[in-house]
Design a protein around this motif. Sequence first.
Motif, PDB file in Angstrom:
ATOM      1  N   ALA A 119      28.752  30.746  38.627  1.00 13.77           N
ATOM      2  CA  ALA A 119      27.622  29.626  38.797  1.00 13.77           C
ATOM      3  C   ALA A 119      27.756  28.826  37.671  1.00 13.77           C
ATOM      4  N   PRO A 120      27.453  27.592  37.359  1.00 18.75           N
ATOM      5  CA  PRO A 120      27.669  26.727  35.969  1.00 18.75           C
ATOM      6  C   PRO A 120      26.991  28.033  34.902  1.00 18.75           C
ATOM      7  N   SER A 121      27.750  27.373  34.042  1.00 20.26           N
ATOM      8  CA  SER A 121      27.411  27.898  32.394  1.00 20.26           C
ATOM      9  C   SER A 121      25.786  27.863  32.618  1.00 20.26           C
ATOM     10  N   GLY A 122      24.991  29.278  32.370  1.00 22.35           N
ATOM     11  CA  GLY A 122      23.537  29.164  31.515  1.00 22.35           C
ATOM     12  C   GLY A 122      22.860  29.494  32.679  1.00 22.35           C
ATOM     13  N   ALA A 123      23.311  29.704  33.813  1.00 20.47           N
ATOM     14  CA  ALA A 123      22.584  29.731  35.324  1.00 20.47           C
ATOM     15  C   ALA A 123      21.644  31.083  35.427  1.00 20.47           C
ATOM     16  N   GLY A 124      22.426  32.610  35.103  1.00 22.17           N
ATOM     17  CA  GLY A 124      22.490  33.506  34.980  1.00 22.17           C
ATOM     18  C   GLY A 124      22.957  34.682  35.387  1.00 22.17           C
ATOM     19  N   LYS A 125      24.394  33.923  35.157  1.00 28.18           N
ATOM     20  CA  LYS A 125      24.915  35.540  36.316  1.00 28.18           C
ATOM     21  C   LYS A 125      25.213  36.645  35.459  1.00 28.18           C
ATOM     22  N   SER A 126      25.700  36.143  34.482  1.00 25.91           N
ATOM     23  CA  SER A 126      25.765  37.346  34.185  1.00 25.91           C
ATOM     24  C   SER A 126      24.604  38.221  33.469  1.00 25.91           C
ATOM     25  N   SER A 127      23.043  37.891  33.491  1.00 27.06           N
ATOM     26  CA  SER A 127      22.308  38.912  33.568  1.00 27.06           C
ATOM     27  C   SER A 127      21.819  39.352  34.571  1.00 27.06           C
ATOM     28  N   LEU A 128      22.150  38.998  36.165  1.00 23.59           N
ATOM     29  CA  LEU A 128      22.095  39.359  37.599  1.00 23.59           C
ATOM     30  C   LEU A 128      23.339  40.307  37.990  1.00 23.59           C
ATOM     31  N   ASP A 133      16.739  20.954  33.650  1.00 21.24           N
ATOM     32  CA  ASP A 133      15.742  20.519  32.527  1.00 21.24           C
ATOM     33  C   ASP A 133      15.984  21.679  31.844  1.00 21.24           C
ATOM     34  N   GLU A 134      15.637  23.387  33.221  1.00 14.23           N
ATOM     35  CA  GLU A 134      15.967  24.476  32.716  1.00 14.23           C
ATOM     36  C   GLU A 134      17.093  25.201  32.694  1.00 14.23           C
ATOM     37  N   LEU A 135      18.178  24.511  32.959  1.00 10.03           N
ATOM     38  CA  LEU A 135      19.523  24.933  32.842  1.00 10.03           C
ATOM     39  C   LEU A 135      20.100  24.006  31.269  1.00 10.03           C
ATOM     40  N   SER A 152      17.618  24.353  28.714  1.00  6.16           N
ATOM     41  CA  SER A 152      16.948  24.915  28.189  1.00  6.16           C
ATOM     42  C   SER A 152      17.568  26.559  27.866  1.00  6.16           C
ATOM     43  N   ARG A 153      18.251  27.191  29.193  1.00 10.04           N
ATOM     44  CA  ARG A 153      18.079  28.424  28.737  1.00 10.04           C
ATOM     45  C   ARG A 153      19.724  28.875  28.514  1.00 10.04           C
ATOM     46  N   LEU A 154      20.827  27.557  27.922  1.00 12.17           N
ATOM     47  CA  LEU A 154      21.837  27.346  27.261  1.00 12.17           C
ATOM     48  C   LEU A 154      21.056  27.359  25.343  1.00 12.17           C
ATOM     49  N   GLU A 155      20.008  26.692  25.223  1.00 15.38           N
ATOM     50  CA  GLU A 155      19.922  26.193  24.153  1.00 15.38           C
ATOM     51  C   GLU A 155      18.793  27.625  23.686  1.00 15.38           C
ATOM     52  N   ARG A 156      18.404  28.601  24.716  1.00 16.43           N
ATOM     53  CA  ARG A 156      17.556  29.915  24.589  1.00 16.43           C
ATOM     54  C   ARG A 156      18.262  31.024  23.737  1.00 16.43           C
ATOM     55  N   ARG A 157      19.486  30.986  25.019  1.00 14.99           N
ATOM     56  CA  ARG A 157      20.542  31.779  24.705  1.00 14.99           C
ATOM     57  C   ARG A 157      20.826  31.582  23.320  1.00 14.99           C
ATOM     58  N   GLY A 158      20.861  30.763  22.881  1.00 18.54           N
ATOM     59  CA  GLY A 158      21.361  30.539  21.051  1.00 18.54           C
ATOM     60  C   GLY A 158      22.650  30.899  20.956  1.00 18.54           C
ATOM     61  N   MET A 175      29.514  20.010  26.514  1.00 20.94           N
ATOM     62  CA  MET A 175      29.893  19.711  27.259  1.00 20.94           C
ATOM     63  C   MET A 175      30.311  21.341  28.767  1.00 20.94           C
ATOM     64  N   ARG A 176      29.151  22.063  28.109  1.00 13.85           N
ATOM     65  CA  ARG A 176      28.742  22.688  29.412  1.00 13.85           C
ATOM     66  C   ARG A 176      28.162  22.357  30.782  1.00 13.85           C
ATOM     67  N   LEU A 177      27.238  21.391  29.925  1.00 14.25           N
ATOM     68  CA  LEU A 177      26.682  20.662  31.028  1.00 14.25           C
ATOM     69  C   LEU A 177      26.633  20.033  31.933  1.00 14.25           C
ATOM     70  N   ILE A 218      19.151  31.024  44.193  1.00 11.77           N
ATOM     71  CA  ILE A 218      18.712  29.381  43.645  1.00 11.77           C
ATOM     72  C   ILE A 218      18.097  31.009  42.567  1.00 11.77           C
ATOM     73  N   ASN A 219      18.563  31.091  41.364  1.00 12.64           N
ATOM     74  CA  ASN A 219      18.035  31.705  40.043  1.00 12.64           C
ATOM     75  C   ASN A 219      16.952  31.262  39.474  1.00 12.64           C
ATOM     76  N   GLU A 220      15.884  31.209  39.879  1.00  5.94           N
ATOM     77  CA  GLU A 220      14.782  30.362  39.361  1.00  5.94           C
ATOM     78  C   GLU A 220      13.621  31.821  38.681  1.00  5.94           C
ATOM     79  N   LEU A 221      13.405  32.571  39.238  1.00  7.83           N
ATOM     80  CA  LEU A 221      12.694  34.017  39.581  1.00  7.83           C
ATOM     81  C   LEU A 221      14.046  34.649  39.206  1.00  7.83           C
ATOM     82  N   PHE A 222      13.935  35.137  38.341  1.00  9.20           N
ATOM     83  CA  PHE A 222      14.391  36.535  37.759  1.00  9.20           C
ATOM     84  C   PHE A 222      14.590  37.569  39.120  1.00  9.20           C
ATOM     85  N   GLU A 223      13.199  38.261  39.382  1.00 14.76           N
ATOM     86  CA  GLU A 223      13.907  39.589  40.412  1.00 14.76           C
ATOM     87  C   GLU A 223      13.438  39.088  41.582  1.00 14.76           C
TER      88      GLU A 223
HETATM   89  N1  LIG Z   1      15.751  33.495  36.328  1.00 17.35           N
HETATM   90  C1  LIG Z   1      15.556  33.643  34.982  1.00 17.35           C
HETATM   91  N2  LIG Z   1      14.054  32.633  34.015  1.00 17.35           N
HETATM   92  C2  LIG Z   1      15.039  32.351  32.475  1.00 17.35           C
HETATM   93  N3  LIG Z   1      15.792  32.650  32.191  1.00 17.35           N
HETATM   94  C3  LIG Z   1      16.802  32.839  32.398  1.00 17.35           C
HETATM   95  C4  LIG Z   1      16.969  33.846  34.452  1.00 17.35           C
HETATM   96  N4  LIG Z   1      17.874  34.113  34.072  1.00 17.35           N
HETATM   97  C5  LIG Z   1      18.643  34.100  32.808  1.00 17.35           C
HETATM   98  N5  LIG Z   1      18.240  33.459  32.350  1.00 17.35           N
HETATM   99  C6  LIG Z   1      18.197  33.358  30.345  1.00 17.35           C
HETATM  100  O1  LIG Z   1      19.191  32.458  30.425  1.00 17.35           O
HETATM  101  C7  LIG Z   1      20.652  32.217  29.733  1.00 17.35           C
HETATM  102  C8  LIG Z   1      21.960  32.712  30.635  1.00 17.35           C
HETATM  103  O2  LIG Z   1      21.684  33.624  31.126  1.00 17.35           O
HETATM  104  P1  LIG Z   1      23.337  34.357  31.224  1.00 17.35           P
HETATM  105  O3  LIG Z   1      23.612  34.484  29.773  1.00 17.35           O
HETATM  106  O4  LIG Z   1      22.990  35.406  32.466  1.00 17.35           O
HETATM  107  O5  LIG Z   1      24.291  32.953  32.163  1.00 17.35           O
HETATM  108  P2  LIG Z   1      25.862  32.835  32.800  1.00 17.35           P
HETATM  109  O6  LIG Z   1      25.596  32.004  34.169  1.00 17.35           O
HETATM  110  O7  LIG Z   1      26.589  34.491  32.837  1.00 17.35           O
HETATM  111  O8  LIG Z   1      25.897  32.301  31.515  1.00 17.35           O
HETATM  112  P3  LIG Z   1      27.755  32.151  31.089  1.00 17.35           P
HETATM  113  O9  LIG Z   1      28.399  31.201  31.992  1.00 17.35           O
HETATM  114  O10 LIG Z   1      27.773  30.806  30.013  1.00 17.35           O
HETATM  115  O11 LIG Z   1      28.493  33.793  30.916  1.00 17.35           O
HETATM  116  C9  LIG Z   1      19.644  33.739  29.089  1.00 17.35           C
HETATM  117  O12 LIG Z   1      18.854  34.220  27.740  1.00 17.35           O
HETATM  118  C10 LIG Z   1      19.366  34.724  30.258  1.00 17.35           C
HETATM  119  O13 LIG Z   1      18.376  35.680  29.734  1.00 17.35           O
END
Ligand SMILES: Nc1ncnc2c1ncn2[C@@H]1O[C@H](COP(=O)(O)OP(=O)(O)OP(=O)(O)O)[C@@H](O)[C@H]1O
Length: 214
Positions: free
Chosen positions: A20-29, A136-138, A140-146, A155-157, A175-180
């Motif tokens: 996934a692109p960085s910030g899309a949420g793969k580690s969280s999933l 935009d969501e991508l 803001s996820r990268l920004e919110r992750r901080g 660069m990641r975008l 598509i990781n819109e709704l996490f569940e």
């Molecule tokens: N469905 C979602 N809705 C909102 N925020 C989400 C969702 N999934 C993940 N996030 C949040 O988005 C941020 C990026 O997620 P995560 O670190 O899992 O991405 P990643 O794809 O693993 O990035 P990287 O490749 O840089 O490690 C985290 O702060 C995470 O909590």
Amino acid sequence: MAHDTHRPMDYPGNLIVVAAPSGAGKSSLVKALQELDAHIHPSISHTTRAPRGQEKHGREYFFASESEFDAMVQAQAFVEWAHVHGKRYGTSKKAIEERIAQGSDVILEIDFQGALQIRQAFANAVLVFILPPGWDELRSRLERRGEDSAEVIEMRLKNAAIEMAHVSKFDFVIINELFERALFDLKAVVHAQRLKYAAQRRARADTFESLHIS
Ligand SMILES: Nc1ncnc2c1ncn2[C@@H]1O[C@H](COP(=O)(O)OP(=O)(O)OP(=O)(O)O)[C@@H](O)[C@H]1O
Ligand SMILES: Nc1nc2c(ncn2[C@@H]2O[C@H](COP(=O)(O)O)[C@@H](O)[C@H]2O)c(=O)[nH]1
């Protein structure tokens, strides 16, 4: 980039590759999936990037110097490796082969270049691409992750657009819109992969049995 060995894949465990692109949420999933499924084991990659935040050597990554990484490349210790966001990342043979040989399922969180190398080496790996719901969501996820500087986020975008151009080479797109919802989809892919190869392995065992080959 890593090597050119092609092997028949006849390990009892499955390989699930999530890119996934960085910030899309793969580690969280992947983390949430592991909490639900004790049979899934993460592959711990090596990287030349510096640890960030609370990251620990051997937990999120094996952090390696450029020369340590070079030595592993020379020793053909990686099943795949690639340059990602200006650093090097790789999956060691050790991280996956023992586990899948013992029948565990291993999940890899890697970039598209690595995913395509894994497909060359392990024909039966399943490749999943996670997409964010939009740019935009991508951002803001990268920004919110901080965790990353503004420069690194830019660069990641930029790299995200390159990654997304390869989405059609993957077996599944989530598509990781709704996490569940996305987690449910990822679980379904894992179950489908297990069923598919369990059936194939059984069929092969039956064939060998009927030919009296053990
Ligand atoms: N469905 C979602 N809705 C909102 N925020 C989400 C969702 N999934 C993940 N996030 C949040 O988005 C941020 C990026 O997620 P995560 O670190 O899992 O991405 P990643 O794809 O693993 O990035 P990287 O490749 O840089 O490690 C985290 O702060 C995470 O909590
Ligand atoms: N080819 C590989 N890519 C990998 C591997 N491990 C991680 N990655 C990719 O790096 C980025 C950035 O990760 P971060 O932890 O610095 O945010 C990540 O999105 C993956 O795509 C690997 O072993 N091989």
